[in-house]
Design an enzyme around this catalytic site. Sequence first.
Site, PDB file in Angstrom:
ATOM      1  CD  GLN A   9      -2.515  -1.221   2.692  1.00  0.00           C
ATOM      2  OE1 GLN A   9      -3.414  -0.430   2.982  1.00  0.00           O
ATOM      3  NE2 GLN A   9      -2.081  -2.152   3.541  1.00  0.00           N
ATOM      4  CG  ASN A  10       3.978   1.315   2.478  1.00  0.00           C
ATOM      5  OD1 ASN A  10       2.923   1.665   3.012  1.00  0.00           O
ATOM      6  ND2 ASN A  10       4.838   0.512   3.062  1.00  0.00           N
ATOM      7  CB  VAL A  11       3.079   5.884  -2.633  1.00  0.00           C
ATOM      8  CG1 VAL A  11       1.666   5.363  -2.799  1.00  0.00           C
ATOM      9  CG2 VAL A  11       3.128   6.917  -1.501  1.00  0.00           C
TER      10      VAL A  11
ATOM     11  CG  HIS B 176      -3.044   2.503  -1.996  1.00  0.00           C
ATOM     12  ND1 HIS B 176      -2.971   2.385  -0.622  1.00  0.00           N
ATOM     13  CD2 HIS B 176      -4.164   1.817  -2.371  1.00  0.00           C
ATOM     14  CE1 HIS B 176      -3.995   1.661  -0.182  1.00  0.00           C
ATOM     15  NE2 HIS B 176      -4.719   1.309  -1.227  1.00  0.00           N
TER      16      HIS B 176
ATOM     17  CB  CYS C 188       0.979  18.692 -18.830  1.00  0.00           C
ATOM     18  SG  CYS C 188       1.196  17.124 -19.712  1.00  0.00           S
TER      19      CYS C 188
ATOM     20  N   GLY D 111       2.513  -4.913   8.928  1.00  0.00           N
ATOM     21  CA  GLY D 111       2.583  -3.482   9.156  1.00  0.00           C
ATOM     22  C   GLY D 111       1.413  -2.679   8.629  1.00  0.00           C
TER      23      GLY D 111
ATOM     24  CG  ASN E  91      -0.034  -4.151  12.572  1.00  0.00           C
ATOM     25  OD1 ASN E  91       0.664  -3.474  11.822  1.00  0.00           O
ATOM     26  ND2 ASN E  91      -0.949  -3.609  13.369  1.00  0.00           N
TER      27      ASN E  91
END
Length: 339
Positions: free
Chosen positions: A125-127, A156, A225, A271, A297
């Site tokens: 889920q980490n970016v 994500h 852009c 986690g 966790n």
Amino acid sequence: MRLSVPRVPNFVLSTSTSTPRTSHSEAVERIAEFIKPGNVTVLTGAGVSVDSGIRAYRGHDGRYMNPNYKPILYHELMDETMKGHAFRLRSYFGYPPVRDALPNTTHHALAALQHAGIVSHLITQNVDRLHHKALLNQAPSNWLPSKLTPSILELHGTLSNVCCNHGHVIDRDSFQDMISISNPKWVTFAKEIEQSGIPLKTNPDGDVDLGQFGFSHSDFQIPECAQCLKENRRNTIIKPQVIFFGETIPLSIKEASYNAIDSSDRLLIVGTTLATYSAFRLLKRALETHKDVAVLNLGPTRADGILAAQKIEHHSGLVLRDAAKSVWYVVAASIDAPH
């Protein structure tokens, strides 16, 4: 538009204090036994990056550490007015600490398990790209970063790219440089903040709250852009390639996450409180398809109380390191044994 920020249900939080913490030796033994058969899909959350200096949204009690904090919402970030500009400024300041963060023990342990063939899929889920950094650090010298793509699924999105509202993707470091060139005042301010030692509280999505400084952001310039300009369109609505609250996960990512669960034999969750439904539904998918599930966790999760998901209440870093060592020795011994 009214959106609710994902939270751990109150009935889970109310029973969290009764969950005993697992001892280190027991946690290592249980995790090693769980992953030893191999073909494991791992799902990680913000908790695995805390030791790298990136704050999680929630503390060990499962509640938001700052109850008044309001994360960036998708419709706010894409707002064409000064309100949207303010959120894009927060993202500009929030990116460098995440970009410069280094993998910690958890990332390296999981990377070792990937290289050993024990972890077949890693969904995060980490970016922050820290799983990628750890995997590449342990890879052979002739590996290219492109080889990492099949083994890590970013549920994500990622902070390493930005995209405009017409789908054009730009490398994030290049875009940061473009912003800096357009905003010398803010570059100076960033250097002053760094020299002052005042900590900026960076969140997992690369957002940083600048409200404490009380300045106007009306002169903050967002570069246009370049691809849109080629299409005779002027467009400064550009955001990190991250799924923000209120934004929908692409169908291709959702299907890839399900395929990872379906093709593995077990799911290890590390986690994360599973507060977001995009993560929680992967637990549901694993249970529906009769996979073995374990949760490592420290603190309550939405998996608590689900008997089919064994809970190991412990910090992930040293446990995964020692479990990976234990399993690696078993794998090495089986390879070296005479046949």
